[in-house]
Design a protein around this motif. Structure first.
Motif, PDB file in Angstrom:
ATOM      1  N   THR B  68       0.533  -1.249   0.031  1.00 49.39           N
ATOM      2  CA  THR B  68      -0.059   0.155   0.101  1.00 49.39           C
ATOM      3  C   THR B  68       0.957   1.405   0.108  1.00 49.39           C
ATOM      4  O   THR B  68       0.370   2.461   0.079  1.00 49.39           O
ATOM      5  CB  THR B  68      -0.938   0.050   1.442  1.00 49.39           C
ATOM      6  N   LEU B  69       2.201   1.084  -0.205  1.00 48.83           N
ATOM      7  CA  LEU B  69       3.008   2.318  -0.299  1.00 48.83           C
ATOM      8  C   LEU B  69       2.661   2.675  -1.631  1.00 48.83           C
ATOM      9  O   LEU B  69       3.261   2.174  -2.694  1.00 48.83           O
ATOM     10  CB  LEU B  69       4.458   2.029   0.203  1.00 48.83           C
ATOM     11  N   LEU B  70       2.106   3.786  -1.981  1.00 46.06           N
ATOM     12  CA  LEU B  70       1.432   4.282  -3.136  1.00 46.06           C
ATOM     13  C   LEU B  70       2.817   4.886  -3.936  1.00 46.06           C
ATOM     14  O   LEU B  70       2.936   4.512  -5.197  1.00 46.06           O
ATOM     15  CB  LEU B  70       0.618   5.461  -3.119  1.00 46.06           C
ATOM     16  N   ASP B  71       3.678   5.450  -3.199  1.00 46.11           N
ATOM     17  CA  ASP B  71       4.757   6.067  -4.063  1.00 46.11           C
ATOM     18  C   ASP B  71       5.745   6.595  -3.153  1.00 46.11           C
ATOM     19  O   ASP B  71       5.545   7.157  -1.826  1.00 46.11           O
ATOM     20  CB  ASP B  71       4.228   7.569  -4.618  1.00 46.11           C
ATOM     21  N   ARG B  72       7.087   6.697  -3.471  1.00 41.86           N
ATOM     22  CA  ARG B  72       8.274   7.112  -2.945  1.00 41.86           C
ATOM     23  C   ARG B  72       8.905   7.947  -3.678  1.00 41.86           C
ATOM     24  O   ARG B  72       9.552   7.286  -4.592  1.00 41.86           O
ATOM     25  CB  ARG B  72       8.975   5.953  -2.244  1.00 41.86           C
ATOM     26  N   THR B  73       9.066   9.079  -3.373  1.00 45.79           N
ATOM     27  CA  THR B  73       9.772   9.967  -4.354  1.00 45.79           C
ATOM     28  C   THR B  73      10.991  10.642  -3.739  1.00 45.79           C
ATOM     29  O   THR B  73      10.779  11.253  -2.634  1.00 45.79           O
ATOM     30  CB  THR B  73       9.282  11.152  -5.089  1.00 45.79           C
TER      31      THR B  73
END
Lengths: 86, 86
Positions: B68-73
């Protein structure tokens, strides 16, 4: 959505990044902020971060859908419980 | 599950916390680690963190269900891309 943001700035420039991020998120630890944010505000924040960072500095943004943060546990002193960061 | 861990230690004690957390997680920024971890290892890590922290220091652990980690930028320089933290 819910975001957790962690920055790594040169010591003398941390205040600048903190002031920027605080306009959108809640300060929870030394270089960590988190909170609910709209897509529009997140886009604005991303742009301002990119404009602010200098070589050697970085910021990580974790985007979570609001209901998927299972748990958040603070060990040691919780800075949000006192006035240290107010 | 997937966790993001952020610590705030006195400067001269950061190495100790980093060594501890690195046994379980991947170092991604100055005081930030993340990675997949089993429930058992997470319990061990929690205990070791509590034993390590001194007054004024803190650690936040964000637990996420793995998918469920949508995004990591990463903005700026991604420390995982060079040898700075190896």
């Amino acid at each position: 959505m819910y975001v957790v943001l962690v920055y790594d700035m040169r010591a003398e420039r941390t205040g600048r990044m903190l002031r920027l991020c605080r306009r959108y998120l809640t300060h929870v630890q030394n270089s960590v902020l988190e909170g609910e944010i709209s897509k529009g505000d997140l886009e604005r924040l991303r742009g301002e971060i990119e404009d602010t960072l200098e070589p050697g500095e970085s910021t990580i943004i974790y985007e979570l859908s609001s209901d998927t943060l299972l748990d958040r546990t603070v060990y040691g002193e919780d800075p949000t419980e006192d006035s240290r960061f107010l």
